[in-house]
Write an enzyme that holds these catalytic residues in place. Structure first.
Site, PDB file in Angstrom:
ATOM      1  N   HIS A  59     131.681  29.281  98.480  1.00  0.00           N
ATOM      2  CA  HIS A  59     131.867  29.271  97.023  1.00  0.00           C
ATOM      3  C   HIS A  59     131.751  30.689  96.459  1.00  0.00           C
ATOM      4  O   HIS A  59     132.298  30.990  95.391  1.00  0.00           O
ATOM      5  CB  HIS A  59     130.811  28.395  96.345  1.00  0.00           C
ATOM      6  CG  HIS A  59     130.973  26.930  96.606  1.00  0.00           C
ATOM      7  ND1 HIS A  59     130.399  26.297  97.681  1.00  0.00           N
ATOM      8  CD2 HIS A  59     131.653  25.970  95.934  1.00  0.00           C
ATOM      9  CE1 HIS A  59     130.703  25.011  97.657  1.00  0.00           C
ATOM     10  NE2 HIS A  59     131.464  24.792  96.598  1.00  0.00           N
TER      11      HIS A  59
ATOM     12  N   ASP B 174     139.989  23.024 100.961  1.00  0.00           N
ATOM     13  CA  ASP B 174     138.790  22.928 100.141  1.00  0.00           C
ATOM     14  C   ASP B 174     139.159  23.485  98.761  1.00  0.00           C
ATOM     15  O   ASP B 174     140.274  23.987  98.556  1.00  0.00           O
ATOM     16  CB  ASP B 174     137.663  23.732 100.792  1.00  0.00           C
ATOM     17  CG  ASP B 174     136.278  23.258 100.364  1.00  0.00           C
ATOM     18  OD1 ASP B 174     136.176  22.471  99.409  1.00  0.00           O
ATOM     19  OD2 ASP B 174     135.289  23.698 100.982  1.00  0.00           O
TER      20      ASP B 174
END
Length: 524
Positions: A184, A253
Site C-alpha cells: 500500500h 490488487d
C-alpha cells in the site's frame, strides 16, 4: 483523436471500480448498463446482509452478468461483518488446527453467505506463505509459514467457496509472505531464494481449479528486476500463464496502491497491467468516484491507440472476464446454511509439547455442533501455555483487562471490533476493560491500571507484540508488577513464555475473542 465507442466499451469490460454508499450511484448504473465488467464492495458499502442483497440486486438489474467482488477472507479482513467483527477466524487459525475438512466446511459456509448476499467473486484466500514473521501486511491472513500446509488449506478453501457457487481468487501472486514492506505504501521485494516455496500454494490452487488469481504489487528480481509483478509480462504471462498453466481470470490488487501507481499513475498502471497479462483492474482505496473510473477506462483505450497495449490483448482479457461471469451465473442458487458436522467439533487427540489444546466439553460440543462453524474453528485454534503452578485459570473473580491496540495495515478496517474485554464481560459480569493505543501506554497510566487491578486478576491482551516496541515495553511494565497476569496474544505469537498463563488465539476475529473468554472462565 477521439476514442471510439467500441474501444471504450472494451476497456470498460475489464474494470472493477469501487464506489461509495449503500446504493449504486447514478454514474455506476450508467456504466453498468454500458457493459462495465464488475464492481468491488468495501466496508463503506455494507450495513448488513439484507442491505447487501438489495445492493447487489440493484447492480444486477443494470447488468445481469456483472461480477461483484469483495475481500471477505474471514478473520481480520472482513467486509460483510466489519461492524461486528468476523464470525469466522482467519487463515492462520485454520492452519494451526490443520483440519482440511474444517477449512473446506468453513469456506463453504462463507461462500453460501456471500452467494445469498449476491457476491459472485471473493478475493480470498491468501495463498501467501508467511515465512517472514515481521511481514506488516500478511501475517494472520496466511494459513501459515509452511508451503505444504498453506497448499492443502488453500485447496480446501478454494473447494469450499466454489462449491457454493462463488469464485475463489487466490492472492497475492507470486507470494507476498516473505516481504517486509506493505505494498500500500512501497514496493516489496521478494528474496530470490523464496520464490520457489512461495509458488507452491499457487500451483496447488491452479490444480484445484481456482477461477481467479490476484496479483501482488511486489518485485520478483529472479523474474523481473525492474517491474512489479502486476506490471510484468515475465511474471504474469511467462510465469503464471505459461509456466504454471493458469487459464482463468487474473485481476490486479488495488491499482491505486503506491507500489504500482506512484510511477505510472492509476491509469498508466492499469494499461500496463493489462498489457502484462492481467485481465481485470481492481480499483479500491479512496478512489471510488466516476472521474477515477472514467480516467482508467480512457487510459486503457488510449494505450491501445498509442500501441502500448495491443487491442487483441485487451479483447482476450475481456473474454476471460466474460467467461468467469458466465460461470457465476450458471452456478445455481445458494444453499441454506448447514449444521456443523459433529466430527469437526472435536479437537485433535494430542497436544504439541508444552501446550494445552483447548477441547470443548461434552455439553459445549453439543452446543457448538448446533452453532456456527466459525466458533468451532476458533475454539479449536486456541493454544494455552501454563507457566505458573498456581491455579490461575479459570479466573476466580472478574478481572481488569488491558488491551494494547496497535495501528493496523490498510487491508484491515480500523473500525472492526476486536478484543477479549467485551465477550469476557458477558461471561463474567464485573469485568472492566481499558484499551490503550501507541502513545497512551505511559508509565503513569500503566501504574494507575496496576493499582486499579489490586486484588483482582489481570488480563493483558496484545496483538503482534513482537512487532511493536511500545507494546513490548507496556507488557514488560505490567508483568513486572503482576507476574500472575494472563497474557492473551491475538496476533502472531512469537513467544509463549509471557505471563503466568499465555493464551494464543491466532487471530483477532470476534469469535477468537469469544474463544479466549471461554478459556479464561473455564467454559470451554
Amino acid at each position: 483523436m477521439p476514442l471510439s465507442g467500441d474501444l471504450l466499451h472494451l476497456a470498460d469490460a475489464v474494470l472493477f471500480p469501487g464506489f461509495t454508499g449503500h446504493t449504486p450511484p447514478d454514474w455506476l448504473r450508467r456504466r453498468l448498463g454500458d457493459g462495465l465488467a464488475g464492481v468491488v464492495l468495501f466496508s463503506r458499502n455494507i450495513a448488513d446482509p439484507a442491505q447487501v442483497a438489495r445492493l447487489t440486486a440493484a447492480l444486477r438489474a443494470e447488468n445481469p452478468s456483472v461480477l461483484i467482488g469483495t475481500d471477505e477472507e474471514s478473520g481480520e479482513v472482513t467486509r460483510l461483518e466489519v461492524a461486528t467483527g468476523s464470525s469466522r477466524p482467519g487463515g492462520y487459525a485454520l492452519g494451526v488446527v490443520d483440519d482440511v475438512a474444517l477449512t473446506e466446511s468453513l469456506a463453504r459456509d462463507l461462500g453460501g453467505e456471500l452467494a445469498r448476499a449476491g457476491v459472485t467473486i471473493d478475493f480470498a484466500p491468501s495463498a501467501d506463505v508467511n515465512s517472514n514473521p515481521d511481514n506488516p501486511v500478511i501475517g494472520l491472513r496466511a494459513f501459515g509459514a509452511d508451503p505444504a500446509l498453506v497448499s492443502r488449506h488453500t485447496r480446501a478453501f478454494v473447494r469450499g467457496l466454489q462449491s457454493a457457487g462463488v469464485a475463489a481468487c487466490v492472492k497475492h501472486f507470486p507470494g507476498h509472505g516473505d516481504t517486509s514492506v506493505d505494498s500500500h505504501h512501497g514496493v516489496p521485494v521478494m528474496a530470490e531464494q523464496g520464490i520457489r516455496e512461495a509458488l507452491v500454494p499457487f500451483r496447488a490452487a491452479i490444480e484445484e481449479g481456482v477461477k481467479a488469481v490476484m496479483t501482488g504489487h511486489l518485485l520478483v528480481p529472479s523474474y523481473d528486476a525492474e517491474r512489479p509483478a502486476t506490471l510484468s509480462p515475465k511474471v504474469l504471462t511467462g510465469l503464471l500463464r505459461e509456466e504454471l498453466g493458469f487459464d482463468g481470470m487474473i485481476i490486479t490488487d488495488g491499482i491505486e496502491m503506491a507500489a504500482v501507481s506512484e510511477v505510472y499513475g492509476i491509469g498508466g498502471a492499469s494499461a500496463r497491467a493489462i498489457a502484462a497479462g492481467a485481465d481485470a483492474i481492481c480499483v479500491g482505496g479512496e478512489h471510488a468516484d466516476e472521474a477515477t473510473a472514467a480516467g482508467i477506462r480512457d487510459a486503457i483505450a488510449t494505450a491501445v491507440t498509442e500501441g502500448l497495449l495491443p487491442e487483441e490483448r485487451l479483447a482476450d482479457a475481456a473474454r476471460r472476464v466474460r467467461e468467469l461471469a458466465t460461470w457465476t451465473v450458471s452456478s445455481g442458487s445458494p444453499a441454506p446454511p448447514a449444521p456443523v458436522p459433529p466430527a469437526l467439533v472435536a479437537g485433535p487427540a494430542t497436544a504439541p509439547a508444552g501446550l494445552d489444546l483447548m477441547r470443548t466439553s461434552a455439553a459445549g460440543a453439543g452446543a457448538a455442533a448446533n452453532g456456527h462453524i466459525g466458533l468451532v474453528a476458533a475454539r479449536r485454534a486456541v493454544r494455552v501455555t501454563r507457566r505458573s503452578t498456581a491455579p490461575v485459570l479459570p479466573l476466580a473473580a472478574p478481572p481488569h483487562v488491558v488491551e494494547l491496540t496497535p495501528q493496523m495495515n490498510l487491508a484491515i478496517d480500523r473500525n472492526t471490533p476486536w478484543g477479549v474485554g467485551e465477550p469476557l464481560t458477558r461471561l463474567l459480569p464485573g469485568t472492566t476493560t481499558t484499551r490503550l493505543a501507541a502513545g497512551e501506554a505511559t508509565g503513569a497510566v500503566l501504574e494507575r491500571l496496576i493499582s486499579r487491578a489490586t486484588g483482582r486478576p489481570m488480563v493483558v491482551v496484545v496483538r503482534d507484540v513482537h512487532r511493536y516496541a511500545w507494546q513490548s515495553e507496556a507488557l514488560r511494565h505490567l508483568l513486572s508488577a503482576r507476574p500472575d497476569a494472563v497474557v492473551v496474544e491475538m496476533g502472531l505469537p512469537a513467544r509463549s513464555d509471557l505471563g503466568a498463563v499465555h493464551i494464543a488465539t491466532y487471530g483477532a476475529a470476534r469469535v477468537c475473542g469469544q474463544a479466549a473468554a471461554e478459556v479464561l472462565t473455564g467454559s470451554l
